[in-house]
Design an enzyme around this catalytic site. Structure first.
Site, PDB file in Angstrom:
ATOM      1  N   SER A  33     -50.507  61.665  10.609  1.00  0.00           N
ATOM      2  CA  SER A  33     -49.643  62.690  10.030  1.00  0.00           C
ATOM      3  C   SER A  33     -48.326  62.060   9.594  1.00  0.00           C
ATOM      4  O   SER A  33     -48.244  60.837   9.451  1.00  0.00           O
ATOM      5  CB  SER A  33     -49.423  63.811  11.040  1.00  0.00           C
ATOM      6  N   ASN A  34     -47.301  62.850   9.368  1.00  0.00           N
ATOM      7  CA  ASN A  34     -45.997  62.325   8.969  1.00  0.00           C
ATOM      8  C   ASN A  34     -44.884  63.197   9.541  1.00  0.00           C
ATOM      9  O   ASN A  34     -45.152  64.178  10.235  1.00  0.00           O
ATOM     10  CB  ASN A  34     -45.912  62.237   7.435  1.00  0.00           C
ATOM     11  N   HIS A  35     -43.650  62.853   9.238  1.00  0.00           N
ATOM     12  CA  HIS A  35     -42.494  63.495   9.886  1.00  0.00           C
ATOM     13  C   HIS A  35     -42.044  64.806   9.247  1.00  0.00           C
ATOM     14  O   HIS A  35     -41.005  65.337   9.623  1.00  0.00           O
ATOM     15  CB  HIS A  35     -41.303  62.533   9.887  1.00  0.00           C
ATOM     16  N   SER A  36     -42.782  65.321   8.288  1.00  0.00           N
ATOM     17  CA  SER A  36     -42.347  66.569   7.655  1.00  0.00           C
ATOM     18  C   SER A  36     -42.208  67.680   8.685  1.00  0.00           C
ATOM     19  O   SER A  36     -43.100  67.910   9.500  1.00  0.00           O
ATOM     20  CB  SER A  36     -43.361  66.987   6.586  1.00  0.00           C
TER      21      SER A  36
END
Ligand code: CTP
Ligand code: CA
Length: 226
Positions: A33-36
């Protein structure tokens, strides 16, 4: 007051917003995933609804309350977001893709938890669909707005995405700016349109930035139809 003037600016308009990260499964306990944080997209959905729009919010996995008068659809992977966005796209007036969609996903999703072994582990990844690019290809009157998070050559990379994805506008986050980007409650962005307009929205709360963006978009649509 400002609210009285702009209250019903978006009445009768259908606005689709995507927000948050996506999650790409590796096995039952792991994902990429990512930091959004979803905050910018949720602020856009909330403000669009306050301006009277009929808002659909397609959200990746985030822990945020659903804004008032917003229809929220929760998705997990890029593929699920793609399916959801497509099923709402056709009759929208404005589409804002604030989501941070994964570019790659594991080729294999394991049904059982991967057990550790000695040595390295390699997970092979494949590209996901570029949702926004496809929306640009089949655009029929929607005002299509992309987002881009960049760390260098911010405006150039942003402009390239505006053109290659056939967008009407792009909102560019320089995530190296203090107080701007993924997890903060504030943001500073550039708004670029196809005619070469470059508009800096200085550091402000994501709610303020959202409102300013929506007012600019409204003006752009009015200018277009002149
Ligand atoms: N986007 C999308 N589908 C993807 C990847 C990105 O719809 N599979 C959208 C994002 O929602 C965003 C825009 O494309 O509105 C730009 O995303 P960004 O990650 O900045 O651009 P990419 O085209 O993925 O290029 P790169 O990550 O290599 O900079
Ligand atoms: Ca990307």
């Amino acid at each position: 007051d400002q609210d009285l003037l702009t209250n019903q600016l978006f009445a009768g308009k259908k606005v689709l917003v995507t927000a948050g990260p996506t999650r790409e499964k590796v096995d039952p306990v792991r994902f990429f995933s990512n930091h959004s944080s979803g905050k910018m997209g949720f602020a856009l959905a909330e403000e669009a609804a306050r301006l009277g729009a009929d808002v659909t919010l397609i959200a990746g996995p985030v822990q945020l309350p659903t804004p008032t008068n917003v229809a929220r659809i929760d998705v997990e992977s890029a593929e699920e977001m793609y399916q959801a966005v497509n099923s709402y796209y056709d009759d929208q007036d404005i589409v804002i893709k604030a989501a941070a969609v994964a570019d790659y996903r594991p080729i294999n999703t394991y049904q059982e938890k991967i057990k550790k072994k000695t040595g390295n582990l390699t997970i092979e990844m494949e590209r996901t669909k570029d949702i926004l690019k496809e929306l640009g290809t089949k655009k029929q009157g929607q005002f299509l707005v992309g987002f881009a998070a960049e760390t260098t050559n911010v405006l150039d990379y942003g402009k390239a995405k505006l053109v290659s994805k056939n967008l009407d506008a792009i909102v560019i986050n320089d995530i190296t700016v203090e107080g701007a980007g993924f997890t903060t409650d504030t943001n500073q962005v550039w708004y670029l349109n196809r005619e070469g307009k470059e508009h800096l929205l200085p550091l402000a709360s994501k709610r303020d930035i959202a409102r300013q963006l929506l007012l600019i978009i409204d003006q752009e649509i009015k200018d277009e139809s002149k």
